[in-house]
Design a protein around this motif. Sequence first.
Motif, short mmCIF file in Angstrom:
data_model
loop_
_atom_site.label_atom_id
_atom_site.label_comp_id
_atom_site.label_asym_id
_atom_site.label_seq_id
_atom_site.Cartn_x
_atom_site.Cartn_y
_atom_site.Cartn_z
N VAL A 71 0.86 -1.18 0.00
CA VAL A 71 0.00 0.00 0.00
C VAL A 71 0.91 1.24 0.00
CG1 VAL A 71 -1.92 1.10 1.22
CG2 VAL A 71 -1.58 -1.36 1.41
N HIS A 72 0.44 2.33 -0.57
CA HIS A 72 1.28 3.52 -0.72
C HIS A 72 1.86 3.97 0.63
CE1 HIS A 72 2.92 6.78 -2.85
NE2 HIS A 72 1.98 7.67 -2.70
N GLY A 73 3.19 4.01 0.70
CA GLY A 73 3.87 4.48 1.91
C GLY A 73 4.00 3.45 3.00
N ARG A 74 3.49 2.25 2.78
CA ARG A 74 3.46 1.26 3.86
C ARG A 74 4.41 0.09 3.64
NH1 ARG A 74 0.84 5.69 4.65
NH2 ARG A 74 -0.35 5.67 6.56
N GLY A 75 5.26 0.17 2.63
CA GLY A 75 6.20 -0.92 2.36
C GLY A 75 7.05 -1.25 3.58
N LEU A 76 7.52 -0.22 4.26
CA LEU A 76 8.41 -0.45 5.40
C LEU A 76 7.70 -1.15 6.56
CD1 LEU A 76 10.66 2.73 5.71
CD2 LEU A 76 11.40 0.37 5.37
N ALA A 77 6.44 -0.81 6.76
CA ALA A 77 5.69 -1.45 7.85
C ALA A 77 5.55 -2.94 7.57
CB ALA A 77 4.32 -0.80 7.98
N ILE A 78 5.23 -3.27 6.32
CA ILE A 78 5.06 -4.68 5.94
C ILE A 78 6.41 -5.41 6.04
CG2 ILE A 78 4.44 -6.20 4.01
CD1 ILE A 78 2.68 -3.71 3.04
N GLY A 100 8.21 6.98 0.08
CA GLY A 100 9.01 6.83 1.30
C GLY A 100 9.12 8.08 2.14
N PHE A 101 9.04 9.26 1.51
CA PHE A 101 9.28 10.48 2.30
C PHE A 101 8.02 11.32 2.49
CE2 PHE A 101 13.66 10.27 0.03
CZ PHE A 101 14.10 9.32 0.93
N SER A 102 6.98 11.12 1.63
CA SER A 102 5.72 11.84 1.84
C SER A 102 4.82 10.98 2.70
CB SER A 102 5.00 12.09 0.51
OG SER A 102 5.56 13.16 -0.18
N ILE A 103 4.00 10.18 2.01
CA ILE A 103 2.98 9.40 2.72
C ILE A 103 3.62 8.39 3.68
CG2 ILE A 103 2.71 7.69 0.86
CD1 ILE A 103 -0.34 7.82 1.46
N GLY A 104 4.83 7.91 3.34
CA GLY A 104 5.49 6.93 4.22
C GLY A 104 6.56 7.56 5.10
N GLY A 105 6.61 8.88 5.18
CA GLY A 105 7.70 9.54 5.91
C GLY A 105 7.80 9.12 7.35
N ASN A 106 6.66 8.94 7.99
CA ASN A 106 6.68 8.57 9.40
C ASN A 106 7.25 7.17 9.58
OD1 ASN A 106 6.25 9.21 12.03
ND2 ASN A 106 4.11 8.58 12.06
N HIS A 107 6.87 6.26 8.68
CA HIS A 107 7.42 4.89 8.75
C HIS A 107 8.93 4.91 8.55
CE1 HIS A 107 3.66 2.76 9.08
NE2 HIS A 107 3.17 3.48 8.10
N PHE A 108 9.36 5.81 7.65
CA PHE A 108 10.80 5.89 7.37
C PHE A 108 11.58 6.26 8.64
CE2 PHE A 108 14.37 8.70 5.77
CZ PHE A 108 15.18 7.65 5.40
N MET A 109 11.14 7.32 9.31
CA MET A 109 11.86 7.76 10.52
C MET A 109 11.89 6.66 11.57
SD MET A 109 10.87 11.69 11.14
CE MET A 109 9.11 11.44 11.16
N HIS A 110 10.76 6.00 11.75
CA HIS A 110 10.71 4.99 12.81
C HIS A 110 11.44 3.71 12.43
CE1 HIS A 110 8.50 7.39 15.64
NE2 HIS A 110 7.85 7.88 14.59
N ALA A 111 11.53 3.44 11.14
CA ALA A 111 12.32 2.27 10.71
C ALA A 111 13.80 2.54 10.97
CB ALA A 111 12.07 1.99 9.24
N CYS A 112 14.24 3.78 10.72
CA CYS A 112 15.64 4.14 11.02
C CYS A 112 15.89 3.98 12.52
CB CYS A 112 15.91 5.59 10.62
SG CYS A 112 15.81 5.90 8.85
N ARG A 113 14.95 4.42 13.31
CA ARG A 113 15.08 4.41 14.77
C ARG A 113 15.04 2.98 15.31
NH1 ARG A 113 11.47 5.25 19.41
NH2 ARG A 113 9.65 4.77 18.15
N ARG A 114 14.15 2.17 14.74
CA ARG A 114 13.93 0.82 15.29
C ARG A 114 15.08 -0.13 14.95
NH1 ARG A 114 9.08 0.33 13.29
NH2 ARG A 114 8.02 1.26 15.05
N ASN A 115 15.63 0.03 13.78
CA ASN A 115 16.79 -0.79 13.37
C ASN A 115 16.50 -2.29 13.26
OD1 ASN A 115 19.42 -1.17 12.50
ND2 ASN A 115 20.26 -1.33 14.58
N VAL A 116 15.44 -2.62 12.52
CA VAL A 116 15.19 -4.02 12.17
C VAL A 116 16.15 -4.35 11.02
CG1 VAL A 116 13.48 -5.64 11.20
CG2 VAL A 116 12.77 -3.92 12.89
N ASP A 117 16.62 -5.57 10.97
CA ASP A 117 17.65 -5.97 10.00
C ASP A 117 17.08 -6.16 8.59
OD1 ASP A 117 19.84 -6.98 8.69
OD2 ASP A 117 19.81 -8.93 9.71
N ILE A 118 16.75 -5.04 7.96
CA ILE A 118 16.27 -5.09 6.57
C ILE A 118 17.03 -4.03 5.76
CG2 ILE A 118 13.93 -5.84 7.21
CD1 ILE A 118 12.98 -2.96 6.62
N THR A 119 16.87 -4.08 4.45
CA THR A 119 17.45 -3.06 3.58
C THR A 119 16.32 -2.23 2.99
OG1 THR A 119 19.38 -4.40 3.05
CG2 THR A 119 18.74 -2.76 1.41
#
Lengths: 274, 169
Positions: A71-78, A100-119
């Motif tokens: 879904v738009h902006g939700r790739g990182l959550a999935i 990644g930076f508009s609709i998914g911007g919030n997920h981006f910041m929290h993915a950086c913060r959370r540091n799950v082992d993904i690319t």
Amino acid sequence: MNDVITFKAKDYKSGVKPIWCPGCGHFSVFNAVTKAMAGLGMNKDDTVLVSGIGCSSRLPAYVDSYGFHGVHGRGLAIAQGLKVARPELTVIAMGGDGDGFSIGGNHFMHACRRNVDITYVVMDNEVYGMTKGQASPTTPMDWDHSKLTPHGPGVRPFKPAALALAAGAPWIARAYSGNPNQMAHLLAQAIEFPGFSFLHVLSQCITFCPQQTDWKAIVNERQDAALEDEDEAARLFLHEDGFQTGLLYQRQRPTWPPEAAPPNDPDLTGGFRL
Amino acid sequence: MTQTDLAAFLAHSVELESEARERYLELADAMRAHHNTEVADFFMRMAHESGLHLEEVAQIAAENALPDLKPWEFDWPGEESPETASYEAIHYRLSLRQAIQLALENELAAQAFYASFAQSSADATTAELAAQFAHEESQHAAQLSVMLKELPPDDAHHREDDDDPHMPE
Ligand SMILES: Cc1ncc(C[n+]2csc(CCOP(=O)(O)OP(=O)(O)O)c2C)c(N)n1
Ligand code: SF4
């Protein structure tokens, strides 16, 4: 991953034909993804490409691995959910700057913060390509080619690397669609890095931003080793022109979740324990 | 790469020809999807020719143990292998003339790459093969030059589009 190279890049193509505009930078990212997979001898069955929505987000369909066009902006959550539930998989999330930076911007910041082992690969063309050329968070202030912003968006563009650093990303690199071999090498390193690795790709949109072909003359490859010091990296990311490619910053820290569930654990809730 | 190493030279030659073929196939499909049929057909023809050259090189290479190089370990004069059309040069409104011109530049770049081996390799077999490959590339280039000469000049409006993606200047 195997030690011996058994596949060539073309063996990782699904056979679905891309419908991107000829000359689109996303072709080059596709090329780099398949080369990285071949170079690492990656097992297709253990690899999942997850995306949001956009021209860039079509990429997983073109690769012969598992994929999820989300879904738009939700790739990182999935992608993060998948990695936590199935830590033995190699998970690569991807999408565009709008995604990644508009609709998914919030997920981006929290993915950086959370540091799950993904690319995470962001194909940044400074525009919403799929919806016919609207300004995105990385569009230059004075870009006046869109009918929606005839005098330019008039707001400062994001600095994705600075944002990623401030939010805690432990691995930050930049690649360019004009150099898919360097990109493939960076991507291979990103995949092997134990933690959240952010690969920012300058990927031209030949149709809505043809001026981006000029990037070829501006892009320059970093010669020095990646920075490890956060303050130094902050200075670099705040003041650079954004056209330096290579591995820019790397500083390993503990990944999330602290204790990953053992592979194939039938109790999926284990991976979500805090 | 040491220029005397036959195995390394052959590994590069196989990669060069197979990348050229893959890129032409990709471009042909992309042009067809965007209704630029004559350029799609031309790129398909180039893919076929690169495929023939690849077969020839692969046959010679099969007699040698080639190094297992990762895609980023090849030593090219530029960012990509020399016969590969770079993405910056491509546009859906490319004319046939521009497409042939691009292919001609690719052939000349491949010729220069092989010729540099022919001149500098201390190994006689490598030098001989490299000279042969360079000669073949120069023949392809000559054919493309003839095609270019026979084509009428581009219509000045070939890049116009009824639904231009851009604001009028
Ligand atoms: C929830 C939602 N909002 C808006 C859209 C419309 N939409 C589709 S793609 C897109 C932006 C794509 O831009 P980007 O992520 O930069 O990718 P590109 O197409 O440039 O590769 C938008 C706004 C959507 N599909 N879903
Ligand atoms: S609109 Fe832009 S981003 Fe989308 S496929 Fe075309 S060139 Fe690529």
